[in-house]
Structures are given as structure tokens and as C-alpha cells.
Design an enzyme around this catalytic site. Structure first.
Site: not given
Ligand code: IPE
Ligand code: MG
Length: 232
Positions: A2, A113, A15, A185, A19, A49, A4, A174, A53, A51
């Protein structure tokens, strides 16, 4: 993963630039996780969720994901990384689903991994679908297996999360791996995801090792192992 968007906005960038920088942080973190001996790593790339955006951001994210799969396939094979994608596939474009199938097939024998990328993922949706598939007697093992099937996990299981890292300063789950995180943890990092570095992962692993995990029981002397499922 979170932060980006905020990372980009703070730099007067669109934005999608955040990414893109986030995708670089993914490659860096996967590499660090492998080197640090992490057994399994799950990255929350796109929630069901997300989608909501704007369409340009959604298509930008999907394009980045496709490019990531193409670029990382060879590296995953070389380093023994098994890449698997969890989440719904019926709402993804056909070529992207084919690319996912191909990477999963090509990296399937990797044992260094287990990398899982969550795309169109919702823990509640998986739980509902697993519940809908239930027949016969109920047990945690059976439900966990159905949950694995509901999220397209090729291993057919939904392993417990040991350590869950959330970046970007938010303190919530989320809709991520809710069932699997029963005893996870939690580590919250102020770092925006594009700035996440190996030292941040090491710090989170260090914190995890210092936590006393009791699972509802009494204290034990054992230190926590550093081969957790992680979710960042
Ligand atoms: C990346 O961060 C998470 C994705 C959904 C790819 P965000 O896009 O949620 O970034 P912020 O929260 O707006 O800073
Ligand atoms: Mg975010």
C-alpha cells in the site's frame, strides 16, 4: 502493498508512476525474501474492491501485472521460485489468464520460494465460495482445502499466515487472507510500498522473531522460525 498512489502524488507524478515503482519494489522484495530464506510470500496486488478505481488506473495495473509476469518468468525459473496467482480469474482478460496459466506451469517445480500474487482477491469471497462447496462433515482441514480451491491455489490448500506486513501506514486487513491470518503476527510499516527495501523486510522478520507466539496456550521457549508466509 500500500502507498503507491501517495508515493507518486508526493512527487507530483501520476498514480500509475507509483504503481510502476511499486512493481520494482515487488521484484526487489521477492529477491530479498528468497535470499533471507522465507518459504512463502503472498503479495496483495489487486483486491476485488480495487475494481472501483477509475478505469484508466485499473487497466494500467492490469498491464503492469501482465508485464511483470512476462519479465519475471525466466527469473523465477532460474531461482526456483514457484509463482502462483490467487483470486478470481473470470473477470480478468483472456490473454492475462493465459499468461498466468503459463507462468504457473513453467515455475511449478520451483522449491526455493512459494510466491503467491493476489489479484481480484477477496478473502470473504473465497470463504463464501468454500462454504458453498461444502458437503459432508465439517472440519478445519476440509474447509481449508476448499478455501485453497476457491482461491485457485494449485497446492489446494490455504496455509496459515505467520507474519502479515502492511505498508503505507494503514492499520487494517482490507479483506486479505482473513481465515488464514487467525494467528498472524501483524507488522505495520509507515513506508510507502515503492520505498520498501530489504532492510524493511529484515526489520519485520526481526520483529516477528522477537514476538512470543502462544496460540492461546502458555509461553514456550522456542524462537519463531524465519520461514513464514508473509503478506505485504
Ligand atoms: C497500491 O497502493 C495498492 C494497489 C491497489 C495496487 P495504492 O494505490 O492503494 O496507494 P495509495 O493508498 O493511494 O497511496
Ligand atoms: Mg491504498
Amino acid at each position: 502493498m500500500d502507498g503507491n498512489g501517495r508515493w507518486a502524488t508526493a512527487r507530483d507524478l501520476p498514480r500509475i508512476a507509483g504503481h510502476r515503482a511499486g512493481a520494482v519494489a515487488v521484484s526487489r522484495t521477492v529477491e530479498a525474501a528468497r535470499e533471507l530464506g522465507v518459504g512463502a510470500l503472498t503479495l496483495y496486488a489487486f483486491s476485488s474492491d480495487n475494481w472501483k478505481r477509475p478505469p484508466e488506473e485499473v487497466s494500467g495495473l492490469m498491464q503492469l501485472f501482465g508485464a511483470y509476469l512476462q519479465a519475471e518468468k525466466t527469473r523465477c525459473i532460474k531461482h526456483g521460485i514457484r509463482l502462483e496467482v490467487i483470486g478470481r480469474r473470470d473477470r480478468l482478460d483472456r490473454p492475462l489468464v493465459e499468461a498466468i496459466d503459463e507462468v504457473e506451469r513453467a515455475t511449478g517445480s520451483g522449491s526455493a520460494l512459494h510466491l503467491r500474487i493476489a489479484v481480484d482477491y477477496s478473502a470473504r469471497d473465497c470463504i463464501l465460495r468454500a462454504a458453498g462447496a461444502l458437503e459432508g462433515p465439517l472440519s478445519t482441514e476440509r474447509f481449508t482445502r476448499l478455501l485453497g480451491e476457491a482461491m485457485h491455489a494449485s497446492a489446494g490448500a490455504a496455509p496459515d499466515v505467520d507474519l502479515l506486513i502492511r505498508t503505507g501506514g494503514e492499520k487494517r486487513l482490507s479483506d486479505f487472507l482473513l481465515w488464514e491470518s487467525a494467528y498472524a503476527e501483524l507488522v505495520f510499516s509507515e513506508r510507502m510500498w515503492p520505498d520498501f527495501e530489504r532492510v524493511d523486510l529484515e526489520a519485520a522478520l526481526g520483529e516477528f522473531a522477537r514476538r512470543e507466539r502462544r496460540f492461546g496456550g502458555l509461553p514456550s521457549q522456542k524462537a519463531n522460525s524465519v520461514a513464514p508466509i508473509q503478506a505485504v
